[in-house]
Design a protein around this motif. Structure first.
Motif, mmCIF file in Angstrom:
data_model
loop_
_atom_site.group_PDB
_atom_site.id
_atom_site.type_symbol
_atom_site.label_atom_id
_atom_site.label_comp_id
_atom_site.label_asym_id
_atom_site.label_seq_id
_atom_site.Cartn_x
_atom_site.Cartn_y
_atom_site.Cartn_z
ATOM 1 N N UNK A 178 0.834 -1.201 0.000
ATOM 2 C CA UNK A 178 0.000 0.000 0.000
ATOM 3 C C UNK A 178 0.871 1.254 0.000
ATOM 4 N N UNK A 179 1.878 1.271 0.861
ATOM 5 C CA UNK A 179 2.748 2.437 0.951
ATOM 6 C C UNK A 179 3.564 2.604 -0.322
ATOM 7 N N UNK A 180 4.222 1.510 -0.736
ATOM 8 C CA UNK A 180 5.151 1.583 -1.866
ATOM 9 C C UNK A 180 4.440 1.791 -3.199
ATOM 10 N N UNK A 181 3.296 1.137 -3.399
ATOM 11 C CA UNK A 181 2.661 1.122 -4.713
ATOM 12 C C UNK A 181 1.464 2.050 -4.863
ATOM 13 N N UNK A 182 0.845 2.462 -3.727
ATOM 14 C CA UNK A 182 -0.376 3.266 -3.825
ATOM 15 C C UNK A 182 -0.186 4.672 -3.243
ATOM 16 N N UNK A 183 0.407 4.772 -2.056
ATOM 17 C CA UNK A 183 0.496 6.078 -1.384
ATOM 18 C C UNK A 183 1.670 6.914 -1.889
ATOM 19 N N UNK A 184 2.852 6.311 -1.963
ATOM 20 C CA UNK A 184 4.049 7.094 -2.296
ATOM 21 C C UNK A 184 4.105 7.585 -3.743
ATOM 22 N N UNK A 185 3.645 6.837 -4.748
ATOM 23 C CA UNK A 185 3.709 7.395 -6.109
ATOM 24 C C UNK A 185 2.957 8.719 -6.282
ATOM 25 N N UNK A 186 1.708 8.874 -5.786
ATOM 26 C CA UNK A 186 1.072 10.186 -5.935
ATOM 27 C C UNK A 186 1.793 11.287 -5.141
ATOM 28 N N UNK A 187 2.308 10.938 -3.965
ATOM 29 C CA UNK A 187 3.043 11.943 -3.186
ATOM 30 C C UNK A 187 4.302 12.355 -3.933
#
Length: 144
Positions: free
Chosen positions: A34-43
């Motif tokens: 979730x962090x690596x693939x979903x949250x961090x890319x938009x940030x």
């Protein structure tokens, strides 16, 4: 000794703990993704197309001098790197897991408090037997 170990291993708390560890490990992988693939890319996109997993500082060059585009490329040539982007991802994953555990413990505590309040609430007094009610009615009629 074998008998004591068997008693320990089949005790309910040990089995519950094992199930919790297995589910926790799977949950950790889900949160990591979730962090690596979903949250961090938009940030990273909002911060100027930054890939947090490739944020690093070269502490010592390897066989080929930089600049290196990825951590893997730097480590492939033997460079010593400080991978602070991976650390940021790991910290964010920890915060998410800690928050999920907090919500779980909070819900369990709320249920325990409700059960304790139900158990501590005084029960309504039992209705007196029918004979007592009749005797009271006779007593009241005699007083009049």
């Amino acid at each position: 000794m074998l008998k004591e170990f068997k008693e320990f291993a089949v005790r309910g708390n040990v089995v519950d703990m094992a199930v919790g560890i297995i589910i926790g490990a799977a949950f950790g992988k889900i949160v990591e993704s979730l962090v690596k693939d979903v949250i961090m890319p938009p940030i990273g996109l909002l911060l100027g197309k930054v890939d947090f997993s490739n944020l690093f500082v070269v502490l010592r060059d390897g066989t080929a001098a930089g600049p290196h585009l990825t951590i893997e490329a730097a480590q492939e040539v033997g460079a010593v790197t400080l991978n602070y982007g991976v650390f940021i991802n790991t910290c964010l994953a920890f915060v998410i897991v800690a928050f999920a555990v907090f919500l779980l413990v909070r819900a369990i505590n709320r249920l325990k408090r409700e059960e304790e309040q139900k158990a501590a609430a005084p029960a309504a007094p039992a209705a007196p037997p029918e004979e007592v009610v009749l005797l009271r009615q006779i007593r009241d009629a005699l007083k009049k």
